[in-house]
Design a protein around this motif. Structure first.
Motif, PDB file in Angstrom:
ATOM      1  N   GLN A 227       3.110 -10.967  -5.135  1.00 40.70           N
ATOM      2  CA  GLN A 227       1.897 -10.924  -3.658  1.00 40.70           C
ATOM      3  C   GLN A 227       0.564 -11.586  -4.054  1.00 40.70           C
ATOM      4  O   GLN A 227       0.009 -12.175  -3.224  1.00 40.70           O
ATOM      5  CB  GLN A 227       1.805  -9.395  -3.458  1.00 40.70           C
ATOM      6  CG  GLN A 227       1.078  -9.359  -2.216  1.00 40.70           C
ATOM      7  CD  GLN A 227       1.106  -7.684  -2.039  1.00 40.70           C
ATOM      8  OE1 GLN A 227       1.991  -6.887  -2.541  1.00 40.70           O
ATOM      9  NE2 GLN A 227      -0.004  -7.365  -1.050  1.00 40.70           N
TER      10      GLN A 227
ATOM     11  N   VAL B  99      11.707  -9.757  -1.423  1.00 44.45           N
ATOM     12  CA  VAL B  99      11.307  -8.484  -1.016  1.00 44.45           C
ATOM     13  C   VAL B  99      10.416  -8.533  -0.034  1.00 44.45           C
ATOM     14  O   VAL B  99       9.311  -9.180  -0.197  1.00 44.45           O
ATOM     15  CB  VAL B  99      10.877  -7.714  -2.208  1.00 44.45           C
ATOM     16  CG1 VAL B  99      10.278  -6.304  -1.888  1.00 44.45           C
ATOM     17  CG2 VAL B  99      11.911  -7.140  -3.058  1.00 44.45           C
TER      18      VAL B  99
ATOM     19  N   ARG C 254      11.957  -5.524  -9.686  1.00 43.64           N
ATOM     20  CA  ARG C 254      11.361  -5.506 -10.934  1.00 43.64           C
ATOM     21  C   ARG C 254      12.628  -5.173 -11.939  1.00 43.64           C
ATOM     22  O   ARG C 254      12.394  -5.622 -13.206  1.00 43.64           O
ATOM     23  CB  ARG C 254      10.284  -4.523 -10.999  1.00 43.64           C
ATOM     24  CG  ARG C 254       9.152  -5.151 -10.302  1.00 43.64           C
ATOM     25  CD  ARG C 254       7.870  -3.935 -10.144  1.00 43.64           C
ATOM     26  NE  ARG C 254       7.401  -3.472 -11.384  1.00 43.64           N
ATOM     27  CZ  ARG C 254       6.441  -4.046 -11.796  1.00 43.64           C
ATOM     28  NH1 ARG C 254       5.856  -5.337 -11.340  1.00 43.64           N
ATOM     29  NH2 ARG C 254       6.162  -3.721 -13.174  1.00 43.64           N
TER      30      ARG C 254
ATOM     31  N   ASP D 269       7.971 -11.245  -4.607  1.00 43.41           N
ATOM     32  CA  ASP D 269       7.601  -9.884  -4.520  1.00 43.41           C
ATOM     33  C   ASP D 269       6.625 -10.184  -3.201  1.00 43.41           C
ATOM     34  O   ASP D 269       5.529 -10.201  -3.590  1.00 43.41           O
ATOM     35  CB  ASP D 269       7.000  -9.173  -5.596  1.00 43.41           C
ATOM     36  CG  ASP D 269       7.014  -7.697  -5.254  1.00 43.41           C
ATOM     37  OD1 ASP D 269       7.386  -7.234  -4.347  1.00 43.41           O
ATOM     38  OD2 ASP D 269       6.398  -6.796  -6.230  1.00 43.41           O
ATOM     39  N   GLU D 270       7.081  -9.931  -1.781  1.00 40.36           N
ATOM     40  CA  GLU D 270       6.373 -10.019  -0.649  1.00 40.36           C
ATOM     41  C   GLU D 270       4.924 -11.070  -0.943  1.00 40.36           C
ATOM     42  O   GLU D 270       3.872 -10.740  -1.039  1.00 40.36           O
ATOM     43  CB  GLU D 270       5.413  -8.522  -0.660  1.00 40.36           C
ATOM     44  CG  GLU D 270       6.257  -7.319  -0.418  1.00 40.36           C
ATOM     45  CD  GLU D 270       5.919  -6.073   0.186  1.00 40.36           C
ATOM     46  OE1 GLU D 270       5.220  -6.436   1.312  1.00 40.36           O
ATOM     47  OE2 GLU D 270       6.121  -5.056  -0.031  1.00 40.36           O
TER      48      GLU D 270
ATOM     49  N   LYS E 155      12.808  -1.077  -2.786  1.00 43.17           N
ATOM     50  CA  LYS E 155      13.001  -2.711  -2.897  1.00 43.17           C
ATOM     51  C   LYS E 155      12.444  -3.397  -4.201  1.00 43.17           C
ATOM     52  O   LYS E 155      12.840  -4.104  -4.579  1.00 43.17           O
ATOM     53  CB  LYS E 155      12.823  -3.376  -1.443  1.00 43.17           C
ATOM     54  CG  LYS E 155      11.179  -2.975  -1.077  1.00 43.17           C
ATOM     55  CD  LYS E 155      11.220  -3.470   0.363  1.00 43.17           C
ATOM     56  CE  LYS E 155       9.745  -3.567   1.094  1.00 43.17           C
ATOM     57  NZ  LYS E 155       9.258  -1.910   0.881  1.00 43.17           N
ATOM     58  N   SER E 156      11.194  -3.230  -4.161  1.00 45.26           N
ATOM     59  CA  SER E 156      10.165  -3.683  -5.267  1.00 45.26           C
ATOM     60  C   SER E 156      10.648  -3.219  -6.676  1.00 45.26           C
ATOM     61  O   SER E 156      10.761  -4.205  -7.651  1.00 45.26           O
ATOM     62  CB  SER E 156       8.780  -3.588  -5.013  1.00 45.26           C
ATOM     63  OG  SER E 156       8.345  -4.248  -4.001  1.00 45.26           O
TER      64      SER E 156
END
Length: 370
Positions: free
Chosen positions: A82, A190, A47, A158-159, A42-43
């Motif tokens: 994050q 994500v 990206r 991203d989280e 997922k990440s």
């Protein structure tokens, strides 16, 4: 604003496939959540949208423009990380404005955008502070402000909430959702937290590691309620929902189902066994569709006997974990229902009208009549 399209996209590191045959359409203005366990890609997918990872094969489009070889700065996307990624020696104002200054934007326009973002996010009291003087939630708002001022076609997350405590996460979930709806910008978010996915996404894409997924990481795409009520596979059924769906293996003879801990019952007429099902079937029950005797009953029920392994009292509800012939079945009841004792053998009812059936060999959902 812009839609995003993955067309059979793959990502390889040497001989190792991380993403394979990923095809996904993200609509213009949609809030799409990519969710799945560690290692599902997922990440990496996020990206690739940002241009921080290359596409090994396939086609990636943003606003109908192929971006496989486009540099990150030319993609008109903004990413929230994050770790916040704030410059510690700069004030909040300087952090938010930095990207615009690098682009040589006129000072008056920079100031206007910073003030607009600050007003949206409630940052006015903190503009002259440095990051070390801010709480985690305030730092995350600064990171959001830095993305907003760029007025991008796509927001990438991203989280972004994983470093916050539970209370702050809940508040920031609502804040990010309101912000995206207000701006109308396409967003890809994500997370490994399915609660975040269920509460934030217009649609959710569930990904799995290739070792479990097979030919493609993408297991199912749909609205939160579609995934919850009609999971396409055992993987999705177990991943979406907290606590997760309990899955039992039972014997199937025609439409008759037998289980070691059950007197037997009939598969509801809407479910269609297929040639792959054979003489076994997987049955799934959500915790809210299971009751211990004395906690309520269902009109059409499957009956089991189970041993109480654990009881979680959460105030407004009680979760009873039951050993049903070696498989855990979770029953959810309201907080005032009678609580069974540990180790007790109890009668269990499961709502057969809410049962989910899966093929025992493929783990895919059996078909239903329209």
């Amino acid at each position: 604003m812009a839609g995003i399209t993955f067309e059979t996209v793959a990502k390889r590191y040497g001989e190792t496939d991380v993403i394979k045959n990923l095809s996904l359409d993200i609509k213009d203005g949609e809030f799409m959540v990519l969710v799945g366990p560690s290692g599902c890609g997922k990440s990496t997918a996020l990206r690739m949208i940002a241009g921080l990872e290359s596409v090994s094969s396939g086609t990636l489009k943003i606003a109908d423009r192929v971006v496989n070889d486009l540099k990150p700065k030319d993609r008109d996307v903004a990413m929230v990380f994050q770790s916040y990624a704030l410059y510690p020696h700069m004030t909040v104002r300087q952090n938010v404005a930095f990207g615009l200054e690098v682009r040589k934007m006129p000072k008056a326009e920079i100031e206007k955008r910073v003030q607009e973002a600050s007003a949206i996010l409630g940052l006015d009291p903190y503009l002259d502070r440095k990051p070390k003087a801010l709480s985690g939630g305030q730092r995350q708002r600064v990171a959001l402000g830095r993305a907003i001022v760029r007025d991008p076609s796509v927001f990438l997350f991203d989280e972004p909430l994983s470093n916050l405590d539970a209370k702050l996460r809940t508040g920031m979930r609502a804040e990010i959702s309101r912000l995206q709806k207000r701006l109308g910008t396409t967003a890809v978010y994500v997370t490994h937290d399915q609660t975040e996915a269920m509460t934030m996404g217009d649609r959710i894409a569930v990904l799995a590691p290739l070792a479990e997924a097979g030919e493609s990481n993408l297991m199912q795409v749909g609205t939160p309620l579609e995934l919850y009520h009609r999971p396409s596979s055992v993987f999705v059924a177990r991943f979406i929902g907290a606590p997760s769906m309990s899955i039992l293996t039972a014997q199937l003879a025609g439409r008759a189902i037998s289980h070691a801990a059950s007197p037997g019952f009939a598969m509801p007429a809407r479910w269609q066994p297929n040639s792959q099902t054979g003489d076994s079937v997987l049955i799934g029950f959500r915790p809210e569709d299971v009751r211990v005797a004395g906690q309520g009953s269902f009109e059409k029920a499957a009956h089991f006997k189970g041993r109480v392994e654990m009881v979680e009292t959460l105030g407004h509800e009680v979760l009873t974990h039951l050993d049903v012939d070696g498989t855990t079945l979770i029953a959810k009841s309201h907080g005032e229902a009678p609580i069974p004792k540990m180790g007790e053998i109890v009668e269990v009812e499961a709502d057969l009208s809410k049962a989910h059936f899966f093929d025992v060999s493929t783990n895919l959902r059996l078909t239903e009549k329209a």
